[in-house]
Design an enzyme around this catalytic site. Structure first.
Site, PDB file in Angstrom:
ATOM      1  N   SER A 166      35.207  64.473  39.688  1.00  0.00           N
ATOM      2  CA  SER A 166      36.186  63.643  40.679  1.00  0.00           C
ATOM      3  C   SER A 166      35.859  64.730  42.164  1.00  0.00           C
ATOM      4  O   SER A 166      34.613  64.150  42.671  1.00  0.00           O
ATOM      5  CB  SER A 166      37.933  64.194  40.484  1.00  0.00           C
ATOM      6  N   ASP A 264      40.991  53.649  36.954  1.00  0.00           N
ATOM      7  CA  ASP A 264      40.364  55.094  38.069  1.00  0.00           C
ATOM      8  C   ASP A 264      40.065  54.085  38.538  1.00  0.00           C
ATOM      9  O   ASP A 264      39.084  52.915  39.200  1.00  0.00           O
ATOM     10  CB  ASP A 264      39.471  56.040  38.108  1.00  0.00           C
ATOM     11  N   HIS A 294      41.794  58.254  35.213  1.00  0.00           N
ATOM     12  CA  HIS A 294      40.848  59.681  35.718  1.00  0.00           C
ATOM     13  C   HIS A 294      41.335  60.431  34.966  1.00  0.00           C
ATOM     14  O   HIS A 294      42.873  61.057  34.777  1.00  0.00           O
ATOM     15  CB  HIS A 294      41.202  59.379  36.908  1.00  0.00           C
TER      16      HIS A 294
END
Length: 341
Positions: A166, A264, A294
């Site tokens: 991320s 995501d 995610h």
């Protein structure tokens, strides 16, 4: 769970959908958010078997200290054995949370044990108190420190990689650009997992129709918008070291692994970045996890999908750091087997 029309959750993950916590703005009370995260980490301590660690203070240009924690396989310090590859791990958490407890960085520990490698967990400065470029400059400083101390750390300076999930994936991509532009240290690999590489995704309109809106409990556009709003200085436009997708030239970068998840909002920017890397002549491996959101591994770590995803990521990182013909020191785990893209 409300998902866009035509979206299908992976069958293994379906039982976990209703266990997702309700959405809340993590920045509304960032201190409380970090405290909840620390409590969650404390409740599930890492398995440190076979791994030892030591914390170091790296002096910034202004005299303040950046903390890094160096994890290594037990019995490999003090010049014992051949030099190991190194992996710098930049944690995720929207540039604002996600820092592990001392000695408890699970990703760093797992990579240390499974590759094997010396892993360096970087406690970079967090937003919103420290906005861009504080965090990424810390990450680059950690890379410089690691390369400079390679001999005493027992590291092969020709085999250093960066990785992160991320926000950590975005920082990894940015550090790869910085290393190229600033003349080193050279990187052997960049492993970008569900990377946040393009602030412009936060400018996309959030669908108003409930049937088309992603579940706010997953990493929605709203969450991404909040992260970028608190990471970038007020009124600033991101540059390539803030959002790697802003870079106009991606040539000369190290080989890359790009992992994305089907559900995501970061999937399409991640795939676009991977394609641009390919077009620039960079070797790239891409993995899309079907029907996953995610951070799904946090909620369903024991599923086959989560284990296969982790093994795929680890396997490609190992292959990059232990080229054919070199001794891998493999732990014999499932991730050590043949790698398939």
């Amino acid at each position: 769970m409300t998902l866009p029309r035509g979206t299908v959750v992976h069958p293994e993950l379906a039982p976990f959908v209703d266990k997702l916590p309700p959405f809340s703005d993590p920045y509304a009370d960032i201190a409380a958010t970090r405290e909840r995260f620390r409590a969650l980490l404390a409740a599930t301590p890492a398995d440190r078997s076979g791994v030892e660690s030591r914390r170091h203070e790296v002096v910034r240009p202004d005299g303040s200290a950046l903390t890094v924690e160096v994890y290594r396989p037990e019995g490999t310090g003090g010049g014992r054995g051949a030099a190991l590859p190194a992996v710098l791990h930049f944690h995720g958490g929207g540039y604002a949370i996600g820092r592990a407890l001392p000695g408890q960085d699970k990703t760093a520990i797992e990579l240390c044990r499974e590759l094997p490698a010396v892993t360096v967990a970087v406690e970079y400065r967090l937003a919103p108190e420290h906005r861009y470029p504080a965090g990424v400059e810390d990450c680059y400083l950690a890379l410089e420190w690691t390369a400079r101390h390679a001999a005493e750390l027992g590291i092969d300076p020709e085999r250093i990689a960066v990785t992160g999930n991320s926000a950590g994936g975005g920082l990894s991509a940015a550090v790869a650009l910085m290393a190229r532009d600033r003349g080193g240290p050279a990187l052997a690999y960049q492993s970008l997992c569900v990377p946040d590489v393009d602030d412009r995704v936060a400018e996309e309109p959030v669908p108003a129709d409930a049937d088309d809106a992603p579940d706010p409990r997953t990493n929605s556009l709203r969450t991404i918008r909040l992260a970028w709003r608190h990471y970038l200085p007020e009124g600033a436009v991101a540059d390539a070291y803030a959002a790697a997708a802003r870079a106009t030239d991606l040539s000369g970068l190290p080989p890359a692994y790009v992992l994305v998840c089907d559900l995501d909002p970061l999937r399409d920017p991640g795939l676009a970045y991977a394609r641009r890397l390919m077009d620039a002549g960079v070797q790239v491996t891409v993995r899309n996890v079907p029907g996953a959101w995610h951070g799904f591994e946090l909620y369903a770590p024991e599923t086959r999908l989560a284990k296969e995803t982790t093994a795929h990521r680890t396997g490609h990182l190992r292959a990059a750091l232990y080229p054919a013909g070199s001794a891998s020191g493999s732990s014999g785990s499932a991730a050590a087997g043949p790698v398939r893209s």
